[in-house]
Design an enzyme around this catalytic site. Structure first.
Site, mmCIF file in Angstrom:
data_model
loop_
_atom_site.group_PDB
_atom_site.id
_atom_site.type_symbol
_atom_site.label_atom_id
_atom_site.label_comp_id
_atom_site.label_asym_id
_atom_site.label_seq_id
_atom_site.Cartn_x
_atom_site.Cartn_y
_atom_site.Cartn_z
ATOM 1 N N ASP A 21 4.007 0.783 12.072
ATOM 2 C CA ASP A 21 2.820 0.141 11.490
ATOM 3 C C ASP A 21 2.643 -1.307 11.949
ATOM 4 O OD1 ASP A 21 2.320 2.503 10.195
ATOM 5 O OD2 ASP A 21 3.137 1.872 8.265
ATOM 6 N N ARG A 29 0.248 14.794 13.076
ATOM 7 C CA ARG A 29 0.784 14.486 11.743
ATOM 8 C C ARG A 29 0.940 15.725 10.837
ATOM 9 N NH1 ARG A 29 -1.570 9.028 9.294
ATOM 10 N NH2 ARG A 29 0.398 9.087 8.179
ATOM 11 N N PRO A 30 1.894 16.583 11.160
ATOM 12 C CA PRO A 30 2.106 17.799 10.356
ATOM 13 C C PRO A 30 2.731 17.485 8.994
ATOM 14 C CG PRO A 30 3.805 17.603 12.030
ATOM 15 C CD PRO A 30 2.869 16.451 12.249
ATOM 16 N N ILE A 31 2.713 18.480 8.092
ATOM 17 C CA ILE A 31 3.413 18.312 6.800
ATOM 18 C C ILE A 31 4.442 19.434 6.578
ATOM 19 C CG2 ILE A 31 1.579 16.979 5.655
ATOM 20 C CD1 ILE A 31 0.923 19.619 4.098
ATOM 21 N N ASP A 32 4.903 20.014 7.712
ATOM 22 C CA ASP A 32 5.854 21.122 7.609
ATOM 23 C C ASP A 32 7.118 20.747 6.830
ATOM 24 O OD1 ASP A 32 6.134 19.435 9.955
ATOM 25 O OD2 ASP A 32 7.837 20.690 10.507
ATOM 26 N N LYS A 60 0.839 -1.211 0.000
ATOM 27 C CA LYS A 60 0.000 0.000 0.000
ATOM 28 C C LYS A 60 0.873 1.260 0.000
ATOM 29 C CE LYS A 60 -1.810 1.680 4.023
ATOM 30 N NZ LYS A 60 -1.511 3.109 4.234
ATOM 31 N N ASN A 61 1.844 1.305 0.917
ATOM 32 C CA ASN A 61 2.599 2.549 1.070
ATOM 33 C C ASN A 61 3.643 2.747 -0.028
ATOM 34 O OD1 ASN A 61 1.005 3.128 3.210
ATOM 35 N ND2 ASN A 61 2.522 2.604 4.787
ATOM 36 N N ARG A 70 -4.426 10.452 4.102
ATOM 37 C CA ARG A 70 -3.342 11.427 4.146
ATOM 38 C C ARG A 70 -2.328 11.214 3.032
ATOM 39 N NH1 ARG A 70 -2.555 14.173 8.596
ATOM 40 N NH2 ARG A 70 -0.371 14.202 8.043
ATOM 41 N N CYS A 125 -5.340 13.126 12.818
ATOM 42 C CA CYS A 125 -5.961 11.827 12.634
ATOM 43 C C CYS A 125 -5.989 11.162 14.000
ATOM 44 C CB CYS A 125 -5.199 10.981 11.623
ATOM 45 S SG CYS A 125 -3.652 10.360 12.225
ATOM 46 N N ARG A 141 -8.621 -0.562 4.046
ATOM 47 C CA ARG A 141 -7.692 0.428 3.499
ATOM 48 C C ARG A 141 -6.342 -0.212 3.201
ATOM 49 N NH1 ARG A 141 -6.843 5.501 6.974
ATOM 50 N NH2 ARG A 141 -5.521 5.773 5.160
HETATM 51 N N1 EPU Z 1 6.515 14.551 10.536
HETATM 52 C C1 EPU Z 1 6.699 15.898 10.808
HETATM 53 N N2 EPU Z 1 6.575 16.773 9.772
HETATM 54 C C2 EPU Z 1 6.278 16.379 8.506
HETATM 55 C C3 EPU Z 1 6.100 15.009 8.246
HETATM 56 C C4 EPU Z 1 6.219 14.119 9.286
HETATM 57 O O1 EPU Z 1 6.966 16.272 11.926
HETATM 58 O O2 EPU Z 1 6.200 17.245 7.627
HETATM 59 C C5 EPU Z 1 6.635 13.584 11.629
HETATM 60 C C6 EPU Z 1 5.343 12.804 11.867
HETATM 61 O O3 EPU Z 1 4.455 13.494 12.726
HETATM 62 C C7 EPU Z 1 5.868 11.523 12.460
HETATM 63 C C8 EPU Z 1 7.190 11.306 11.727
HETATM 64 O O4 EPU Z 1 7.561 12.596 11.219
HETATM 65 O O5 EPU Z 1 6.145 11.706 13.821
HETATM 66 C C9 EPU Z 1 7.155 10.327 10.600
HETATM 67 O O6 EPU Z 1 6.077 10.622 9.720
HETATM 68 P P1 EPU Z 1 6.159 10.314 8.175
HETATM 69 O O7 EPU Z 1 6.102 11.598 7.424
HETATM 70 O O8 EPU Z 1 7.299 9.401 7.878
HETATM 71 O O9 EPU Z 1 4.776 9.545 7.923
HETATM 72 P P2 EPU Z 1 3.972 9.543 6.570
HETATM 73 O O10 EPU Z 1 4.925 9.602 5.460
HETATM 74 O O11 EPU Z 1 2.879 10.554 6.639
HETATM 75 C C10 EPU Z 1 4.017 6.972 6.168
HETATM 76 C C11 EPU Z 1 3.018 5.863 6.055
HETATM 77 C C12 EPU Z 1 2.414 5.556 7.426
HETATM 78 C C13 EPU Z 1 3.558 5.181 8.380
HETATM 79 C C14 EPU Z 1 4.597 6.326 8.418
HETATM 80 C C15 EPU Z 1 5.791 6.012 9.281
HETATM 81 C C16 EPU Z 1 2.137 6.150 3.811
HETATM 82 C C17 EPU Z 1 0.965 6.435 2.946
HETATM 83 N N3 EPU Z 1 1.953 6.251 5.134
HETATM 84 O O12 EPU Z 1 3.293 8.117 6.626
HETATM 85 O O13 EPU Z 1 1.585 4.410 7.232
HETATM 86 O O14 EPU Z 1 3.044 4.972 9.670
HETATM 87 O O15 EPU Z 1 5.048 6.609 7.076
HETATM 88 O O16 EPU Z 1 6.440 4.892 8.816
HETATM 89 O O17 EPU Z 1 3.195 5.829 3.337
HETATM 90 C C18 EPU Z 1 -0.164 2.918 7.719
HETATM 91 O O18 EPU Z 1 0.125 2.325 6.661
HETATM 92 O O19 EPU Z 1 -0.957 2.451 8.572
HETATM 93 C C19 EPU Z 1 0.444 4.228 7.976
HETATM 94 C C20 EPU Z 1 -0.040 5.088 8.851
#
Ligand code: EPU
Length: 436
Positions: A316, A122-125, A22-23, A93, A117, A408
């Site tokens: 995960d 879960r920020p995107i900064d 999926k990811n 997301r 969520c 999902r």
């Molecule tokens: N983070 C920030 N700022 C950002 C982005 C992330 O502070 O701009 C923090 C997050 O809050 C978290 C950490 O960095 O503490 C890691 O987050 P990451 O960005 O790696 O997560 P993601 O890319 O949004 C993906 C997977 C998630 C999985 C995480 C961690 C996808 C679609 N989602 O999310 O999968 O938990 O990486 O490995 O690839 C799941 O499949 O159930 C799932 C939630």
């Protein structure tokens, strides 16, 4: 809405074949925005998240269709819509992965901010910081991020892309995709090393991108003027594989998990070894060996886990590991360092008779000899998986409500578990009302 009704206590035995990840598939689908040629994903898994991403792409004026053989075919038009609406981004997301490619291809991307969520903020900064490092102007208005490339398009840049909890998977994916069409060289320091990021990089490379350092925390991308189509099979889903391995470990049966990459699960296998759960491993399979997890002398040994970015123990699989530890001999400590609030499953596992106490980012689990079936509520995808695993071993009947979460990320989970000998049924559900 459906629920799963599970009659616990039936041994599992047999083979399960793992689907495309999926990811991995979600960002790969987004990468189709980078070219007008067709991108084909022969093994796109049948998941509702994949349907949601296809719908996001269609809203942007791409065609995204499945053939009868299950393969996904995506082609993005010359003229794309530049806005991804709240409706879809709220649902998933992963939709945020269209930002980088859309910005690189069209010079502008308007993406709904995903919001919180169930397991935290879960920020995107970091995604935005990466786009800025490529020269984009970024602002947030009316709940949307608006990113605009400078005149002449994005240009390569150097950046450090990790935050306090480490690297970002989708952030790295987003910046990597944007940088493939930027002018000049981009260097991402602190890049995510997850196999899904490597897989995306391989797909981009077959589309004509120039990328070095995949799988390391320093990724270097030399921008090219255009990318072409490709056929790319995504890697097997390591989290789906780990979940079935843990199902075998909990039920004590011989479960062979085929079409997986065991090296992607080395942290899980290390913990299973420590927990004295017997298993064997081949080049593309893992097999749990029969034992008696209920026998006091043979119960899994309480084993601590801390979640980390890859190659550490994946967040995960945290909930599913907790389900195993509820039956362990002794007290184990679980620390969640990626998403400190990803603990919604604790209350529901407790309803099944587990003894778990949470202290901040840590959960302390006192193993018990038996769980007992109950009504439980799924709160998110992996929490649902943990409840299903616990239901498989709990005495009596467990009903897992709000099971749409599980669709999902797990293709036909009940069918696959039935093939392994589980007694489980999907039935239409009247969801119990929320209480205040
Ligand atoms: N983070 C920030 N700022 C950002 C982005 C992330 O502070 O701009 C923090 C997050 O809050 C978290 C950490 O960095 O503490 C890691 O987050 P990451 O960005 O790696 O997560 P993601 O890319 O949004 C993906 C997977 C998630 C999985 C995480 C961690 C996808 C679609 N989602 O999310 O999968 O938990 O990486 O490995 O690839 C799941 O499949 O159930 C799932 C939630």
């Amino acid at each position: 809405m459906d629920k799963l009704v599970i009659e616990g206590g039936h041994p599992l035995e047999g083979t399960v074949r793992i689907c495309g990840a999926k990811n991995a598939v979600l960002p790969v689908m987004a990468a189709a925005l980078l070219t007008q040629e067709e991108l084909v994903i022969p093994n796109a898994p049948m998941l509702s998240d994949v349907d949601t991403m296809a719908s996001v792409l269609r809203d942007l004026e791409c065609s995204a269709e499945r053939n009868d053989d299950g393969s996904m075919h995506i082609r993005s038009q010359q003229k794309l819509v530049q806005r991804a609406d709240w409706e879809n981004v709220r649902k998933m997301r992963g939709s945020v992965a269209v930002m980088g490619p859309l910005l690189a291809r069209t010079g502008r991307a308007e993406i709904s901010l995903p919001g919180g969520c169930v397991f935290g903020v879960r920020p995107i900064d970091l995604h935005l910081k990466g786009m800025q490092a490529l020269g984009a102007r970024v602002k947030v208005e009316h709940g949307y991020v608006i990113a605009e490339a400078p005149r002449g398009g994005l240009r390569g840049g150097e950046m450090y892309l990790a935050g306090s909890s480490g690297s970002t998977v989708l952030g790295t994916a987003n910046v990597m995709m944007a940088a493939t069409l930027a002018k000049g060289r981009t260097v991402i320091h602190g890049a995510a090393c997850e196999p899904e990021v490597v897989d995306l990089g391989m797909c981009l490379t077959s589309m004509g991108a120039k990328i070095k350092g995949l799988g390391s925390p320093r990724i270097e991308i030399e921008g090219v003027s255009e990318l072409g189509g490709a056929t790319h099979a995504v890697i097997p889903d390591r989290i789906e594989a780990g979940t079935y391995v843990l199902a075998g470990a909990m039920c004590g049966g011989r479960v062979r998990v085929e079409n997986c990459q065991p090296e992607h699960l080395s942290a899980l296998l290390d913990r299973m070894f420590e927990a004295r759960v017997p298993f064997t491993v081949g080049p593309d399979w893992i097999e749990t060996q029969p034992y008696h997890p209920r026998d006091p002398a043979r119960r899994p040994h309480a084993t601590d886990v801390t979640t980390h970015p890859y190659p550490g123990f994946p967040t995960d699989l945290q909930a599913q590991w907790m389900a195993l530890m509820t039956l362990a001999d002794g007290i184990s400590v679980l620390s969640e360092l990626i998403y400190p609030d990803r603990y919604m499953h604790i209350a529901e596992l407790t309803r099944l008779g587990a003894h778990i106490r949470r202290q901040g980012t840590t959960a302390i689990i006192q193993g018990t000899e038996r769980l007992s079936g109950a009504q439980v509520m799924a709160s998110d995808l992996r929490a649902s998986a943990a409840l299903v695993l616990a239901g498989l071993v709990a005495e009596g009947t467990t009903e897992v409500h709000r099971v749409y979460h599980i669709d999902r990320g797990y293709e036909r989970i009940e069918e696959r578990l039935i093939n392994l000998g589980a007694v489980i049924e999907r039935v239409d559900d009247k969801v119990p009302a929320e209480v205040g």
